[in-house]
Design a protein around this motif. Structure first.
Motif, PDB file in Angstrom:
ATOM      1  N   MET A 193       0.836  -1.200   0.000  1.00 24.24           N
ATOM      2  CA  MET A 193       0.000   0.000   0.000  1.00 24.24           C
ATOM      3  C   MET A 193       0.881   1.265   0.000  1.00 24.24           C
ATOM      4  N   LEU A 194       1.938   1.242   0.814  1.00 21.48           N
ATOM      5  CA  LEU A 194       2.826   2.415   0.873  1.00 21.48           C
ATOM      6  C   LEU A 194       3.548   2.627  -0.467  1.00 21.48           C
ATOM      7  N   ALA A 195       3.864   1.515  -1.139  1.00 21.33           N
ATOM      8  CA  ALA A 195       4.502   1.620  -2.464  1.00 21.33           C
ATOM      9  C   ALA A 195       3.537   2.292  -3.447  1.00 21.33           C
ATOM     10  N   ASP A 196       2.251   1.956  -3.359  1.00 19.43           N
ATOM     11  CA  ASP A 196       1.262   2.595  -4.238  1.00 19.43           C
ATOM     12  C   ASP A 196       1.214   4.106  -3.987  1.00 19.43           C
ATOM     13  N   TYR A 197       1.289   4.483  -2.701  1.00 16.51           N
ATOM     14  CA  TYR A 197       1.275   5.918  -2.393  1.00 16.51           C
ATOM     15  C   TYR A 197       2.535   6.603  -2.939  1.00 16.51           C
ATOM     16  N   ARG A 198       3.663   5.880  -2.906  1.00 18.06           N
ATOM     17  CA  ARG A 198       4.898   6.476  -3.469  1.00 18.06           C
ATOM     18  C   ARG A 198       4.722   6.724  -4.969  1.00 18.06           C
ATOM     19  N   CYS A 199       4.031   5.789  -5.654  1.00 19.80           N
ATOM     20  CA  CYS A 199       3.770   5.964  -7.097  1.00 19.80           C
ATOM     21  C   CYS A 199       2.869   7.174  -7.330  1.00 19.80           C
ATOM     22  N   ALA A 200       1.872   7.334  -6.473  1.00 19.04           N
ATOM     23  CA  ALA A 200       0.947   8.469  -6.628  1.00 19.04           C
ATOM     24  C   ALA A 200       1.700   9.790  -6.457  1.00 19.04           C
ATOM     25  N   ILE A 201       2.645   9.807  -5.517  1.00 15.38           N
ATOM     26  CA  ILE A 201       3.463  11.011  -5.313  1.00 15.38           C
ATOM     27  C   ILE A 201       4.237  11.333  -6.589  1.00 15.38           C
ATOM     28  N   MET A 202       4.801  10.270  -7.204  1.00 10.54           N
ATOM     29  CA  MET A 202       5.575  10.486  -8.440  1.00 10.54           C
ATOM     30  C   MET A 202       4.700  11.117  -9.517  1.00 10.54           C
ATOM     31  N   GLU A 203       3.453  10.619  -9.633  1.00 10.78           N
ATOM     32  CA  GLU A 203       2.528  11.156 -10.639  1.00 10.78           C
ATOM     33  C   GLU A 203       2.305  12.653 -10.410  1.00 10.78           C
ATOM     34  N   ILE A 204       1.989  13.000  -9.168  1.00 15.82           N
ATOM     35  CA  ILE A 204       1.668  14.406  -8.870  1.00 15.82           C
ATOM     36  C   ILE A 204       2.907  15.291  -9.017  1.00 15.82           C
ATOM     37  N   GLU A 205       4.035  14.797  -8.536  1.00 13.19           N
ATOM     38  CA  GLU A 205       5.278  15.586  -8.674  1.00 13.19           C
ATOM     39  C   GLU A 205       5.561  15.882 -10.144  1.00 13.19           C
ATOM     40  N   THR A 206       5.399  14.850 -10.992  1.00 16.24           N
ATOM     41  CA  THR A 206       5.670  15.036 -12.421  1.00 16.24           C
ATOM     42  C   THR A 206       4.748  16.097 -13.004  1.00 16.24           C
ATOM     43  N   LYS A 207       3.494  16.070 -12.595  1.00 14.13           N
ATOM     44  CA  LYS A 207       2.548  17.064 -13.110  1.00 14.13           C
ATOM     45  C   LYS A 207       3.017  18.480 -12.764  1.00 14.13           C
ATOM     46  N   PHE A 208       3.475  18.663 -11.518  1.00 14.72           N
ATOM     47  CA  PHE A 208       3.941  19.996 -11.129  1.00 14.72           C
ATOM     48  C   PHE A 208       5.231  20.374 -11.864  1.00 14.72           C
ATOM     49  N   LYS A 209       6.101  19.403 -12.067  1.00 12.27           N
ATOM     50  CA  LYS A 209       7.361  19.705 -12.773  1.00 12.27           C
ATOM     51  C   LYS A 209       7.073  20.128 -14.209  1.00 12.27           C
ATOM     52  N   VAL A 210       6.111  19.454 -14.827  1.00 10.56           N
ATOM     53  CA  VAL A 210       5.736  19.808 -16.206  1.00 10.56           C
ATOM     54  C   VAL A 210       5.163  21.230 -16.233  1.00 10.56           C
ATOM     55  N   LEU A 211       4.280  21.536 -15.285  1.00 10.01           N
ATOM     56  CA  LEU A 211       3.684  22.881 -15.233  1.00 10.01           C
ATOM     57  C   LEU A 211       4.766  23.939 -15.026  1.00 10.01           C
ATOM     58  N   ASN A 212       5.719  23.629 -14.154  1.00  8.42           N
ATOM     59  CA  ASN A 212       6.801  24.568 -13.866  1.00  8.42           C
ATOM     60  C   ASN A 212       7.600  24.877 -15.132  1.00  8.42           C
TER      61      ASN A 212
END
Ligand code: 0O2
Length: 233
Positions: free
Chosen positions: A38-57
């Motif tokens: 479950m914690l690994a899934d949350y780490r993946c979700a963090i990666m998704e959101i981080e990437t979205k912000f990096k792209v916007l930046n």
């Protein structure tokens, strides 16, 4: 997750045998596996959101010739923190209850220089068709009584795994450098249990005044930047 009664039987056995058997260690490892997954899934979700912000930046920096994001800090809540929240919310000790009731296991903190960037970034994130807003708390428009300011979003985002898609909740905290500076110090005060009550009150009072000053600073910096941009070709 380890079931209490079953664990008690094993603990008795452990005390009786007075040794940490391989069998017992294996049992603990197997029991922890679903939690680790479950914690690994949350780490993946963090990666998704981080990437979205990096792209916007990246995109913003081309459009406005500056990067709206200063830093992104992410973390998965510690097992200890999860256990404390289970206790505080009086939840049953199951993974389902944890996933349904604890929204900040995955946390992404986005630090900007200016307040208007917070709302611009939030809007761009929420416009994306794979992101759904679950809950929003705007502590900038309505700061907490102690002076805390930040924009909190709980968003749902899909992660794509070997065996299909899973929707995950991520807490996104957006704040300026000034808000973050204030929150970091105030957070420390909350964990300093040894401060005498009178001094703690005085510190909280001073912190409240600092929060007001930092709000003024954010407004004035934004105003200065706006006036400057009129003269930039
Ligand atoms: P930590 O150690 O930072 O993780 P909920 O998630 O709904 O159960 P709540 O309290 O309604 O809980 O969530 P809320 O208000 O959106 O805030 C949760 C997080 O925001 C906190 O996490 C802090 O990170 C931050 N926060 C909220 N209020 C304050 C504040 O007054 N001062 C500071 N410094 N941070 C604050 P945790 O889990 O409490 O702590």
């Amino acid at each position: 997750m380890v079931f209490k009664d079953e664990l008690a039987v094993w603990q008795d056995k452990f005390v009786r045998d007075n040794l940490m058997s391989d069998e017992f260690l294996e049992y603990i490892q197997d029991s922890m596996m679903p939690l680790e997954e479950m914690l690994a899934d949350y780490r993946c979700a963090i990666m998704e959101i981080e990437t979205k912000f990096k792209v916007l930046n990246e995109q913003f920096s081309l459009q406005y010739d500056r990067n709206p994001i200063e830093t992104i800090k992410s973390r998965v809540k510690s097992k200890d923190g999860i256990m404390r929240k289970i206790r505080r919310k009086n939840l049953p000790l199951t993974l389902e209850a944890v996933e349904e009731n604890i929204y900040d296991i995955a946390g992404v903190r986005v630090i900007t220089s200016f307040q208007d960037d917070i709302y611009r970034l939030a809007e761009c994130l929420l416009q994306q068709d794979d992101v759904r807003l679950f809950r929003k708390k705007d502590y900038i428009q309505q700061p907490k009584p102690g002076g805390y300011r930040s924009l909190h979003l709980i968003v749902e985002v899909p992660i794509f795994l070997q065996n299909g898609k899973k929707i995950m909740k991520v807490e996104v905290q957006l704040r300026t450098i000034a808000m973050d500076f204030w929150a970091s110090l105030e957070h420390k005060l909350r964990y300093k249990k040894s401060i005498p009550e009178e001094e703690a009150d005085a510190l909280a009072h001073d912190l409240f005044e600092c929060a007001q000053m930092s709000a003024t600073l954010d407004r004035r910096m934004e105003d200065v930047r706006n006036r400057m941009t009129r003269y930039i070709e």
